[in-house]
Design a protein around this motif. Structure first.
Motif, short mmCIF file in Angstrom:
data_model
loop_
_atom_site.label_atom_id
_atom_site.label_comp_id
_atom_site.label_asym_id
_atom_site.label_seq_id
_atom_site.Cartn_x
_atom_site.Cartn_y
_atom_site.Cartn_z
N UNK A 153 0.85 -1.20 0.00
CA UNK A 153 0.00 0.00 0.00
C UNK A 153 0.88 1.25 0.00
N UNK A 154 0.31 2.31 -0.55
CA UNK A 154 1.05 3.58 -0.63
C UNK A 154 0.13 4.76 -0.34
N UNK A 155 0.78 5.84 0.06
CA UNK A 155 0.09 7.12 -0.02
C UNK A 155 0.85 7.96 -1.05
N UNK A 156 0.09 8.77 -1.78
CA UNK A 156 0.72 9.61 -2.81
C UNK A 156 0.66 11.06 -2.37
N UNK A 157 1.79 11.74 -2.52
CA UNK A 157 1.84 13.18 -2.26
C UNK A 157 2.14 13.89 -3.57
N UNK A 158 1.63 15.11 -3.72
CA UNK A 158 1.98 15.90 -4.91
C UNK A 158 2.56 17.25 -4.49
N UNK A 159 3.37 17.78 -5.37
CA UNK A 159 3.97 19.10 -5.15
C UNK A 159 3.97 19.80 -6.50
N UNK A 160 3.48 21.03 -6.55
CA UNK A 160 3.47 21.75 -7.82
C UNK A 160 3.52 23.24 -7.58
N UNK A 161 4.37 23.90 -8.34
CA UNK A 161 4.49 25.36 -8.20
C UNK A 161 3.24 26.06 -8.69
N UNK A 162 2.45 25.36 -9.50
CA UNK A 162 1.21 25.96 -10.00
C UNK A 162 0.17 26.07 -8.88
N UNK A 163 0.40 25.34 -7.78
CA UNK A 163 -0.57 25.35 -6.69
C UNK A 163 -0.14 26.31 -5.59
N UNK A 164 -1.17 26.82 -4.89
CA UNK A 164 -0.87 27.67 -3.73
C UNK A 164 -0.13 26.80 -2.70
N UNK A 165 0.88 27.35 -2.05
CA UNK A 165 1.70 26.55 -1.14
C UNK A 165 2.51 25.53 -1.91
N UNK A 166 2.98 25.92 -3.11
CA UNK A 166 3.63 25.02 -4.06
C UNK A 166 4.91 24.37 -3.56
N UNK A 167 5.46 24.89 -2.47
CA UNK A 167 6.73 24.31 -2.00
C UNK A 167 6.49 23.10 -1.10
N UNK A 168 5.21 22.87 -0.73
CA UNK A 168 4.90 21.77 0.22
C UNK A 168 4.42 20.51 -0.51
N UNK A 169 4.73 19.32 0.06
CA UNK A 169 4.14 18.07 -0.41
C UNK A 169 2.73 17.96 0.16
N UNK A 170 1.74 17.71 -0.68
CA UNK A 170 0.35 17.58 -0.21
C UNK A 170 -0.12 16.14 -0.38
N UNK A 171 -0.65 15.56 0.70
CA UNK A 171 -1.14 14.19 0.63
C UNK A 171 -2.42 14.15 -0.21
N UNK A 172 -2.47 13.18 -1.14
CA UNK A 172 -3.50 13.26 -2.17
C UNK A 172 -4.36 12.00 -2.27
N UNK A 173 -3.81 10.83 -1.89
CA UNK A 173 -4.47 9.61 -2.34
C UNK A 173 -3.90 8.40 -1.61
N UNK A 174 -4.77 7.42 -1.30
CA UNK A 174 -4.32 6.12 -0.83
C UNK A 174 -4.44 5.12 -1.96
N UNK A 175 -3.54 4.16 -2.01
CA UNK A 175 -3.62 3.20 -3.11
C UNK A 175 -2.78 1.96 -2.81
N UNK A 176 -2.89 0.99 -3.69
CA UNK A 176 -2.07 -0.20 -3.54
C UNK A 176 -2.55 -1.31 -4.44
N UNK A 177 -1.89 -2.48 -4.32
CA UNK A 177 -2.27 -3.65 -5.10
C UNK A 177 -3.31 -4.44 -4.31
N UNK A 178 -4.41 -4.77 -4.97
CA UNK A 178 -5.54 -5.42 -4.28
C UNK A 178 -5.06 -6.68 -3.55
N UNK A 179 -5.40 -6.78 -2.27
CA UNK A 179 -4.97 -7.89 -1.40
C UNK A 179 -5.68 -9.19 -1.83
N UNK A 180 -4.95 -10.31 -1.91
CA UNK A 180 -5.59 -11.58 -2.29
C UNK A 180 -6.78 -11.93 -1.41
N UNK A 181 -6.74 -11.51 -0.14
CA UNK A 181 -7.85 -11.82 0.77
C UNK A 181 -9.15 -11.16 0.29
N UNK A 182 -9.05 -10.02 -0.41
CA UNK A 182 -10.24 -9.34 -0.94
C UNK A 182 -10.85 -10.19 -2.07
#
Ligand code: DAH
Length: 338
Positions: free
Chosen positions: A254-283
């Protein structure tokens, strides 16, 4: 001394001009031009006229008919206009009109439309599921342990019958796989509910975009490529993306994804955006048990899933400081996105 036909014609024209309504007009027409009308009677009388008189009287008869018919047509039109202007007389056309202001789409809808457009280009279809869910769809099927804190009554809205308001849109992963065998490529935008303390970034109802892709040989590389493309399309090509290892019960790894972009306000910061991962075999195993087959054989199929915070995406995209504005229904806020 005018011919009798000329006298009849003039009398007919006078009657037509004097007719005050359609009935009076029709009566005049019948009186002169009807089958037994006094002008029509001359057609009968023609037979007994001399050779010399016939063309003279014939001409007069035609003229009489033509001019009376034309007068009737004109009078009909005149009466119609009079009637219409009488009906309109009570309307004050100088009153100012009522302005209907054009509406506009809610900023969340605008952001969702963009997101759907980007995923559609990558072949994702739309899926949906109910907001009121079973505990099984929300937790068990997603490999969430019976003592997981998310199940706590302090975090989740439970209904008296044991159902709950879904705490995430990941339930739609299960709903979709129950219904259809692989391959699957869907996104499921929708509301989710948590008993959070309400503040500028938390609301009891919020929105997510769930994603699920199951096929042969789907890899973490596909997951990274898909989400990187999406986030760069949404926030701009210069957007940087970072994957951080994380834990979710229904994905491994599993992962969390952060984004950083100068086009965004507060562009110097990493912003948490999304949870994700490879579907668990138990599912897959839970889904197979519910389906009563082995359609999602973990040896044959693999896939990735992700959950994006929709309100959060819109807040970053449009620089909105408080999540509560989305539901406040304040026109001063909404008009800024018109
Ligand atoms: N359901 C998670 C949440 O609400 C978000 C999430 C994480 C969704 C990982 C996923 C996933 O599909 O793979 O916090």
């Amino acid at each position: 001394m005018p011919h009798e036909l000329e006298q009849l014609r003039d009398a007919a024209l006078a009657d037509v001009a004097a007719a005050g309504d359609e009935q009076a007009l029709e009566a005049a027409r019948v009186r002169y031009l009807g089958r037994a009308g006094s002008i029509s009677a001359w057609a009968e009388r023609m037979k007994s006229l001399s050779k010399e008189q016939k063309p003279v009287v014939g001409k007069l008869l035609n003229q009489a008919r033509t001019s009376v018919t034309a007068a009737i047509t004109e009078r009909v039109e005149r009466l119609r206009i009079e009637k219409e202007s009488a009906a309109l007389a009570s309307i004050d056309i100088s009153l100012p009109g009522r302005v209907t202001e054009p509406g506009s789409l809610h900023p969340l809808t605008q952001m969702l439309d963009r997101a759907i457009g980007i995923f559609r280009r990558m072949g994702f279809a739309l899926a949906e599921g109910p907001d009121v869910e079973s505990e099984w769809h929300c937790f068990d099927a997603l490999n969430t342990a019976p003592d997981h804190p998310a199940r706590n009554e302090q975090d989740t809205f439970y209904l008296p019958d044991g159902r709950l308001l879904r705490t995430h849109t990941s339930t739609v992963q299960i709903r979709t796989m129950e219904k259809s065998p692989p391959p699957i490529r869907v996104i499921a935008p929708g509301a989710a509910y948590r008993r959070d303390e309400v503040d500028a970034t938390h609301s009891a109802q919020f929105h997510q975009i769930e994603g699920l892709y199951v096929d042969k040989k789907v890899s973490v590389g596909d997951l990274k490529g898909t989400l990187e493309f999406f986030l760069q399309e949404l926030f701009g090509a210069e957007t940087q993306i970072r994957f951080r290892p994380h834990y979710f019960p229904f994905t491994e790894p599993s992962f969390e994804i952060d984004v950083k972009s100068n086009a965004l306000k507060g562009g110097e910061k990493w912003l948490e955006m999304c949870g994700c991962g490879m579907v668990h075999p138990a599912v897959y195993e839970q889904v197979n048990r519910a389906r009563g087959d082995n359609a999602y054989d973990p040896e044959k199929w693999s896939g990735f899933a992700f959950g994006l915070g929709m309100d959060r995406l819109a807040m970053i995209l449009f620089d909105i400081p408080d999540i509560r504005y989305f539901a406040a229904n304040d026109l001063r806020f909404l008009k800024q996105f018109a």
